[in-house]
Design an enzyme around this catalytic site. Structure first.
Site, PDB file in Angstrom:
ATOM      1  N   PRO A 115       0.806  -1.207   0.000  1.00 27.77           N
ATOM      2  CA  PRO A 115       0.000   0.000   0.000  1.00 27.77           C
ATOM      3  C   PRO A 115       0.842   1.261   0.000  1.00 27.77           C
ATOM      4  O   PRO A 115       1.752   1.398   0.816  1.00 27.77           O
ATOM      5  CB  PRO A 115      -0.801  -0.102   1.306  1.00 27.77           C
ATOM      6  CG  PRO A 115      -0.274  -1.284   2.027  1.00 27.77           C
ATOM      7  CD  PRO A 115       0.932  -1.749   1.357  1.00 27.77           C
ATOM      8  N   GLU A 116       0.517   2.144  -0.901  1.00 31.45           N
ATOM      9  CA  GLU A 116       1.111   3.477  -0.923  1.00 31.45           C
ATOM     10  C   GLU A 116      -0.007   4.451  -0.536  1.00 31.45           C
ATOM     11  O   GLU A 116      -1.087   4.021  -0.148  1.00 31.45           O
ATOM     12  CB  GLU A 116       1.676   3.785  -2.312  1.00 31.45           C
ATOM     13  CG  GLU A 116       2.685   2.722  -2.781  1.00 31.45           C
ATOM     14  CD  GLU A 116       3.282   3.005  -4.150  1.00 31.45           C
ATOM     15  OE1 GLU A 116       3.382   4.190  -4.515  1.00 31.45           O
ATOM     16  OE2 GLU A 116       3.627   2.046  -4.838  1.00 31.45           O
TER      17      GLU A 116
ATOM     18  N   HIS B  81      -2.657 -15.526   9.354  1.00 31.66           N
ATOM     19  CA  HIS B  81      -2.001 -14.215   9.382  1.00 31.66           C
ATOM     20  C   HIS B  81      -2.870 -13.096   9.954  1.00 31.66           C
ATOM     21  O   HIS B  81      -2.558 -11.922   9.766  1.00 31.66           O
ATOM     22  CB  HIS B  81      -1.475 -13.816   7.994  1.00 31.66           C
ATOM     23  CG  HIS B  81      -0.558 -14.833   7.382  1.00 31.66           C
ATOM     24  ND1 HIS B  81       0.525 -15.351   8.057  1.00 31.66           N
ATOM     25  CD2 HIS B  81      -0.560 -15.441   6.178  1.00 31.66           C
ATOM     26  CE1 HIS B  81       1.136 -16.234   7.280  1.00 31.66           C
ATOM     27  NE2 HIS B  81       0.494 -16.311   6.136  1.00 31.66           N
TER      28      HIS B  81
ATOM     29  N   ARG C 214       3.472 -11.030   5.542  1.00 31.63           N
ATOM     30  CA  ARG C 214       4.926 -10.842   5.636  1.00 31.63           C
ATOM     31  C   ARG C 214       5.363 -10.200   6.947  1.00 31.63           C
ATOM     32  O   ARG C 214       6.552 -10.146   7.224  1.00 31.63           O
ATOM     33  CB  ARG C 214       5.414 -10.018   4.433  1.00 31.63           C
ATOM     34  CG  ARG C 214       5.271 -10.783   3.140  1.00 31.63           C
ATOM     35  CD  ARG C 214       5.664  -9.956   1.943  1.00 31.63           C
ATOM     36  NE  ARG C 214       7.107  -9.824   1.820  1.00 31.63           N
ATOM     37  CZ  ARG C 214       7.701  -9.202   0.816  1.00 31.63           C
ATOM     38  NH1 ARG C 214       6.964  -8.654  -0.134  1.00 31.63           N
ATOM     39  NH2 ARG C 214       8.993  -9.117   0.767  1.00 31.63           N
TER      40      ARG C 214
ATOM     41  N   ARG D 253      20.244  18.047  -5.282  1.00 28.73           N
ATOM     42  CA  ARG D 253      20.320  16.632  -4.920  1.00 28.73           C
ATOM     43  C   ARG D 253      20.830  15.809  -6.086  1.00 28.73           C
ATOM     44  O   ARG D 253      20.326  15.899  -7.189  1.00 28.73           O
ATOM     45  CB  ARG D 253      18.940  16.113  -4.497  1.00 28.73           C
ATOM     46  CG  ARG D 253      18.298  16.959  -3.462  1.00 28.73           C
ATOM     47  CD  ARG D 253      19.015  16.862  -2.128  1.00 28.73           C
ATOM     48  NE  ARG D 253      18.041  16.785  -1.063  1.00 28.73           N
ATOM     49  CZ  ARG D 253      17.674  15.638  -0.500  1.00 28.73           C
ATOM     50  NH1 ARG D 253      18.232  14.513  -0.839  1.00 28.73           N
ATOM     51  NH2 ARG D 253      16.767  15.644   0.432  1.00 28.73           N
TER      52      ARG D 253
END
Length: 269
Positions: A2-3, A91, A110, A150
């Site tokens: 998920p972002e 899980h 995970r 940068r």
DNA sequence: CGCACCCCCTGCCGGC
DNA sequence: TGCCGGCAGGGGGTGC
């Protein structure tokens, strides 16, 4: 997994729990990214959800009494609002039994996800979380300052949560395509024109993805178990070898810092 | 400071 | 069919 768009979709889907009290806390597996504190269940028990906020990819569940439940979904985490009587699944690490009988379940194969309870000011991980790219306060000038000087690739900079919070590998690739910039381009070599386009692409891609309920690449679901649809609109992510929708050239895949980048060499400079 | 590597963990997919 | 390596949307740490 998920972002920002997925985490925001989860947040919106969980808003119905606001006002509900936690009647029981079931910890089935405390070994997450960090082990749950011994008093985790005791601190959560009998508390009421008052609001749900988001910072980058973190969710902040505001509780009565001033504490916050901090949640991060890692790569494979899900927060699911389930009907009363739902049996635990593989899980399911933490299950919160709510006052109306439903469950708020944290499932994460995970175990890269994080749950933590305490005062927001005490959360060390939030000190590394920069401004939200969709916030009104985050201006194009802020973005230009971030790029200036940068040397690292602009894609790495987009994914650095300290500079801008919430962008991961999928959306970094997508917004760079929309802006016509190669992922490996040094941030300081991004022209003023490109930076303007990237700033706009960043907001447009994230906003559109939220409207589509996020991207369900393999197993992402929102709090009600619904998939997202933005994966159908991905222009480059996971499309190596396929034709660019814009020019027909073959989408390339390269690996930098262990993460895959996808781009069209024709459309992105 | 930046970067190239590691690690954490499970699941899935393709190749042999 | 089974095994093995590689890869996956996350973050963090180390050593150069």
């Amino acid at each position: 997994m998920p972002e920002l768009p997925e985490v925001e979709t989860v947040r919106l889907s969980l808003l119905p729990i606001v006002g509900l009290r936690i009647d029981a806390v079931e910890v089935r597996e405390p070994r997450l990214r960090r082990r749950l504190a011994h008093n985790f269940a005791a601190q959560l028990n009998r508390r009421t959800f008052e609001a749900i906020d988001r910072r980058g990819k973190y969710l902040l569940f505001r509780l009565d009494g001033g504490d916050t439940l901090l949640a991060h979904l890692g790569m494979s985490g899900a927060l699911l609002l389930q009907p009363a009587g739902t049996a635990p699944q593989l899980h399911d690490h933490v299950r919160l039994h709510l006052a109306d009988g439903r469950l708020l379940t944290f499932n994460d194969p995970r175990r890269f996800g994080l749950l933590q309870i305490g005062r927001e000011a005490d959360f060390a991980e939030l000190r590394r979380v920069g401004p939200d790219p969709l916030a009104r306060e985050f201006t194009v000038d802020d973005f230009l300052r971030l790029l200036r000087g940068r040397k690292k690739p602009v894609k790495n900079l987009l994914m650095d949560q300290q500079g801008i919070a919430g962008i991961g590998n999928i959306y970094a690739n997508e917004m760079l395509f929309v802006a016509g910039i190669r992922p490996a381009r040094q941030a300081r070599r991004v022209t003023r024109d490109q930076a303007d386009r990237l700033y706009e692409a960043m907001r447009a891609v994230l906003t559109r993805a939220i409207q589509r309920g996020g991207s369900s690449i393999s197993d992402y679901r929102d709090g009600e178990g619904r998939t997202g649809y933005f994966q159908l609109e991905l222009a480059v992510y996971d499309r190596a070898g396929a034709p660019c929708h814009r020019c027909g050239a073959t989408i390339k895949r390269v690996v930098h810092a262990g993460r895959s980048s996808f781009y069209c060499a024709q459309c992105q400079k």
